[in-house]
Design an enzyme around this catalytic site. Structure first.
Site: not given
Length: 200
Positions: A137-139
């Protein structure tokens, strides 16, 4: 504490996911990649150390609070492993993920909450511009914007907010390259993410 995602992102990994060193032009980061000898391995996950007393106490407190007042749209799947949580995610009504169910896996480091947990989606991961097919997850709050004041509940709410704001079910443009470079159980925490897209 709920912290809205600062911005979503895209990754620009070098071969074999060698973490870059960042230099700055104004406020914009540009990655500079070190030599291959600096590459990190996936051993940080496979050889996790036992939780510290502080981490254990914190997680027991969070688990108790979750049982009393769970965040809406999430179900903690009870196990006897305090260091790894599996959480069912229910897509919010009125969004393109309504009535869909996914699972998050949350692995806690020994010095949690001073260090962020590793959070990934188990297969199949939702189709989203900032969620890779391997579940990464790119967060920003999962990496450089992590704060010890955050909790598992606030992470879940931020992820649900990211899902709910999406208008298209699609993978990141660099999905195939990223997944290929991050094989063999590499942790998303070994990737240096480049955050730039705050529209999703």
């Amino acid at each position: 504490m709920f912290k809205p995602p600062r911005k979503a992102c895209c990754d620009d990994p070098p071969p074999s996911c060698i973490p870059p060193v960042y230099t700055y032009k104004g406020s914009v980061p540009f990655p500079i990649y070190p030599s291959s000898s600096a590459a990190m391995t996936g051993s940080s996950v496979s050889s996790r150390k036992v939780l510290s007393k502080i981490a254990t106490n914190r997680l027991q407190k969070e688990l108790t609070e979750w049982q009393i007042n769970p965040p809406s749209g999430f179900t903690h799947k009870v196990t006897d492993n305090l260091q790894r949580w599996v959480i069912e995610v229910n897509g919010a009504q009125g969004t393109i993920y309504a009535n869909e169910k996914y699972q998050l896996q949350v692995d806690f480091p020994e010095n949690y909450p001073m260090e962020a947990p590793q959070v990934i989606f188990l297969h199949p991961a939702p189709l989203h511009p900032h969620i890779y097919s391997n579940g990464h997850i790119c967060l920003d709050i999962l990496y450089d914007s992590w704060s010890p004041a955050m909790t598992v509940g606030s992470i879940c709410i931020s992820i649900l907010s990211m899902l709910s704001s999406s208008t298209a079910k699609e993978r990141p443009e660099d999905n195939d390259r990223y997944v290929k470079n991050c094989r063999n159980g590499r942790s998303p925490k070994e990737t240096r993410w480049w955050f730039h897209d705050d529209k999703v």
